[in-house]
Design a protein around this motif. Sequence first.
Motif: not given
Length: 455
Positions: A417-421, A385-389, A423-424
């Motif tokens: 960038e991470y917050t936008k993804r 999902w690429k919403i974190g590290l 939210m998706m």
Amino acid sequence: MARPHVLVIPYPAQGHVLPLMSFSRYLAKQGIQITFINTVFNHNCIINSLSESSHDYVEDEINLVSIPDGLEDSPEERSIPGKLSESVLRFMPTKVEELIERMIAESTIISCVVADQSLGWAIEVAAKFEIRRAAFCPAAAASMVLGFSIQKLVDDGLIESDGTPKVNKTIQLSPGMPKMETDKFVWVCLKNKESQKNIFELMLQNNKSIESTDWLLCNSVYELETAAFGLYPQILPIGPIGWSQSLGDDKFTSIGSFLPQDRDCLDWLDRHIPGSVIYVAFGSFGFMSKVQLEELAIGLELTKRPVLWVTGSGDQPPIKPGSGLVKVVRWAPQREVLSHRAIGCFVSHCGWNSTLEGAGNGIPFVCIPNFADQFINKAYICDVWKIGLEFEQDELGVVSKLEVKKKIDEVMRNDGEYTKRAMMVKEVMMKSVAKDGVSYGNLDKFVNWIKEKVN
């Protein structure tokens, strides 16, 4: 017309009880009578943690009953996953069977048994009494698929017949699924042979028992785990359970919590600007070395951002006295916290409930998984999902203070960038429980199935 009556049996751990309680609340709202079975120890924790208004709510909606589990009344013994799995396998089946026998003797008609997918024996007990049955998985579908793939992993020479890895290798069960390391499989990463044996044995038995279930439900979202659901179409997503607006007031979302919640932290959050607060929580089992706690605390201080830190049953973090930027509580109303506008980042162990609650509120993560399915969930968050590290560890296995600051700064940077993804991902999850969503449709079918055979 008689109300259908469902018997709900969770695996006796916090991360399993909460989603099954949410599921029970959903079923109760559809006019279904619920009997919820906890161990005596967990039952008492839940009762003692309920607010007065929640007490009344539970009495009206759900019948809480308890059985012994064969363990000492010490939280330390219960926090050892292998110990719990052994007790669940050796002691609890007889107690559940005796309870069902008593209910039948009292002319109680049980329409269906909903059992935690980790309790395959409960499905067998229901089958013995010719009661309809559903298995509920409170984890990601990928975790269940890994369990179902055990024989293939043995055949492919990746693990021994007792679950011990033969090789250290990263595998992918199918394209689109998270990558998994053989030395971090759910049953392996406890680094304890006895615990591994108990958990592996439980999983093997579950695989056989689950074949006789009428429904295999999963607290997940089809669009977020398409590859896993594609491998096993019999697994039906119904998550995120409890996010439907039909459940009512937010203050009841944490019924089933083992610890009383500190709601003052919500007032504390009100005093901070949107997206500014780092939320730190490692679940009910959160454990960390003193060295790691120190590095984490200093690293958080270096960010110069406000921090809400939930200790669970872990140690008190070494925070400097008088630090107005930090609020430490033992337990928080997590779903309400994560939906608060002030939260900008979630430093998490990546338990599945926390993963769903963070992602379902559009919050980006920094991950520090410990054991079991947390590594699979971390792979979803960071790689799929690429919403974190993920925090990187040094050669001693410690996440340094500078690494803590670096990753949090990156996730919370101004471009969002991470917050936008995130939210998706939130939008995808909300659609799943809305009308015409996959989860909504599966829940609707299940409720109709429960009701259709009631006289």
